[in-house]
Design an enzyme around this catalytic site. Structure first.
Site, short mmCIF file in Angstrom:
data_model
loop_
_atom_site.label_atom_id
_atom_site.label_comp_id
_atom_site.label_asym_id
_atom_site.label_seq_id
_atom_site.Cartn_x
_atom_site.Cartn_y
_atom_site.Cartn_z
N HIS A 1 -27.00 16.62 -12.92
CA HIS A 1 -27.02 15.25 -13.44
C HIS A 1 -26.54 14.36 -12.30
O HIS A 1 -25.47 14.62 -11.72
CB HIS A 1 -26.10 15.12 -14.67
CG HIS A 1 -25.81 13.69 -14.99
ND1 HIS A 1 -26.82 12.77 -15.20
CD2 HIS A 1 -24.64 12.98 -15.07
CE1 HIS A 1 -26.28 11.57 -15.42
NE2 HIS A 1 -24.96 11.68 -15.35
N GLU B 1 -28.92 6.85 -24.84
CA GLU B 1 -27.65 6.21 -25.21
C GLU B 1 -27.81 4.69 -25.11
O GLU B 1 -26.82 3.96 -25.12
CB GLU B 1 -26.50 6.72 -24.36
CG GLU B 1 -26.64 6.52 -22.88
CD GLU B 1 -25.45 7.06 -22.11
OE1 GLU B 1 -24.36 6.53 -22.29
OE2 GLU B 1 -25.64 8.02 -21.33
N CYS C 1 -25.17 11.23 -21.25
CA CYS C 1 -26.27 11.72 -20.40
C CYS C 1 -26.69 13.14 -20.76
O CYS C 1 -27.64 13.66 -20.17
CB CYS C 1 -25.87 11.68 -18.94
SG CYS C 1 -25.38 10.05 -18.41
N SER D 1 -20.80 12.25 -20.40
CA SER D 1 -19.40 11.85 -20.57
C SER D 1 -18.96 11.97 -22.01
O SER D 1 -19.75 11.85 -22.94
CB SER D 1 -19.22 10.39 -20.11
OG SER D 1 -19.20 10.34 -18.72
N SER E 1 -13.77 10.11 -14.48
CA SER E 1 -15.05 10.68 -14.91
C SER E 1 -15.58 11.67 -13.87
O SER E 1 -16.16 12.70 -14.22
CB SER E 1 -16.08 9.59 -15.19
OG SER E 1 -16.54 8.98 -14.00
N ASN F 1 -28.87 5.56 -11.70
CA ASN F 1 -28.55 6.39 -12.86
C ASN F 1 -29.47 6.01 -14.02
O ASN F 1 -29.59 4.83 -14.35
CB ASN F 1 -27.08 6.20 -13.26
CG ASN F 1 -26.60 7.27 -14.23
OD1 ASN F 1 -27.37 8.12 -14.67
ND2 ASN F 1 -25.31 7.24 -14.56
N ASP G 1 -19.51 -3.09 2.92
CA ASP G 1 -20.22 -2.33 3.95
C ASP G 1 -21.36 -1.54 3.27
O ASP G 1 -21.09 -0.73 2.37
CB ASP G 1 -19.22 -1.36 4.62
CG ASP G 1 -19.87 -0.50 5.70
OD1 ASP G 1 -21.11 -0.55 5.85
OD2 ASP G 1 -19.12 0.23 6.40
#
Ligand code: HMG
Length: 385
Positions: A234, A80, A112, A306, A202, A273, A30
């Site tokens: 973030h 990263e 991040c 993270s 996370s 992201n 969806d």
């Protein structure tokens, strides 16, 4: 006291994207799950002659145009999506932009969060050397396993900031609050192209780190919640920012007012992201889309990487800040893009990375001025058109 902070800021995104409605249709999901459930519209996709270096060079070229580039004595490159275990990606950008050889260039990493580390270190440096400037770059390409729940949260982009004393855009305030904790919510061992991620965990750890960083910010003399005119978070996906703000409002027994976060989410929905750059895309989005004048007002910023390191800090918007923004340029970058079909997106994703020693010529596809032309004898070659 001398003020230090962001004198100029710009972002860059490549031409291609996949609409999340396209992903939803191909996967029988969806589309509201993506548009409302995670709050995202598009995933920005790089071509094979674009990488964190070319994205960074595009963003940085805009920031240094018409500036005293000889004053830049440091480049801090936060990523990263490293392209080498040893050589800093910023050295290629330094060469492409023809900056002074009297310059230190270094790469910073912590998921991040590293863009914020770079910004804070840059503020410290220009405080000590007020005649110098630092070019801070955050550039990342977010990739997750295909057909995983995280696939819809991919994206890419770069933000460049010129950090100086007496900044014309934003003064970074000295008070900040940090939270660090050794956890495995998202990580990418050296031998993997995509990260391993414990998605739900996370999101819980992100919210826990927000509480921890906010508490530390308060103990370090930070501003009260109601003093902050706008908030940028973030944004791995914009719903995460909405949940973060709901939590921070609740901690502070304040009303959850979406109007103080919405301007900072508009561009991120269209990009996806971009890890270290995400918070700063949100910052640009907030400055360029808040409909009232922010002059003199403090805004709150929350950075999360993270693994995990987080920081809450604030910045005060400077007089005549609107004259320093590049709204037309940024909105043009987002508007003038090409949508990929689902098959085109998967083909692009699946092109293998060059393997040990194999010479590889990149087809000319990047829309920008800077491109990765080839990898040959283990060396990356870039050109500026
Ligand atoms: P999922 O399995 O798709 O989650 O994965 P879901 O099924 O719970 O759906 C997500 C939301 O959509 C839910 O809302 C659903 O109810 C809703 P919520 O419960 O959250 O309020 N939903 C719908 N809404 C409207 N219409 C529908 C519908 N269907 C469902 N039809 C997850 C989601 C975030 C776990 C996944 O995308 C993921 O693993 N992403 C990667 C990890 C991530 O982004 N984590 C964020 C915090 S960590 C971080 O920010 C650091 C990071 O940037 C890395 C770094 O630091 O380097 C990731």
């Amino acid at each position: 006291m001398t003020q230090v902070g962001i004198d100029k800021i710009s972002f860059y995104v490549p031409e291609h994207y996949v609409a999340l409605s396209t992903l939803a249709e191909a996967q029988g999901i969806d589309p509201d799950k993506f548009s409302r459930g995670i709050g995202q519209n598009k995933i920005a996709m790089p071509t094979h002659d674009e990488d964190v270096v070319t994205l960074a060079a595009e963003a940085a070229a805009k920031v240094i145009a018409d500036e005293d580039v000889d004053a830049i004595d440091t480049i801090l490159f936060a990523t990263e999506t490293g392209i080498d275990q040893s050589k800093a990606a910023g050295v290629y950008v330094h060469e492409l932009l023809k900056l002074s050889r009297r310059c230190r260039v270094v790469e910073l990493k912590h998921a991040c969060y590293s863009g914020t580390a770079a910004l804070q270190l840059a503020c410290g440096h220009v405080t000590r050397k007020p005649d110098r400037k630092v070019l801070v770059i955050a550039s990342d390409i977010s990739r997750y396993d295909l057909d995983s729940p995280a696939e819809a949260t991919q994206g890419c982009g770069a933000v460049a900031m010129l950090v100086s004393i007496d900044p014309k855009l934003l003064a970074i305030e000295p008070a900040s609050g940090c939270h660090s904790e050794d956890i495995m919510d998202f990580w990418r061992p050296n031998y993997r192209k995509t990260p391993l991620v414990d998605g739900k965990f996370s999101t819980i750890k992100y919210l826990g780190a927000l509480s921890g960083a906010w508490e530390d910010y308060q103990e370090n003399g930070g501003r009260g919640f109601n003093e902050l005119a706008q908030f940028c978070y973030h944004l791995p996906f914009t719903r995460m920012g909405a949940k973060a703000h709901r939590q921070l409002s609740s901690i502070n027994k304040a009303q959850n007012d979406p109007s103080v976060i919405e301007p900072g989410m508009i561009y991120n929905r269209e990009v996806g992201n971009c890890y270290a750059a995400s918070l700063y895309v949100s910052l640009i989005s907030m400055l360029e889309n808040a409909d009232h004048d922010l002059t003199g007002l403090p805004v709150g910023l929350f950075s999360y990487g993270s693994g995990a390191v987080a920081e809450f800090f604030a910045a005060t918007v400077q007089n005549r800040y609107r004259e320093r923004l590049m709204k037309v340029h940024h909105q043009g970058l987002l508007k003038n893009r090409t949508a990929l079909t689902f098959d085109q997106y998967r083909d692009m994703w699946n092109v293998p990375d060059p393997q040990d020693g194999v010479a590889c010529i990149m087809p000319n596809a990047a829309r920008g001025r800077y491109r990765l032309t080839r990898i040959d004898e283990h060396k990356r070659h870039y050109e500026a058109a």
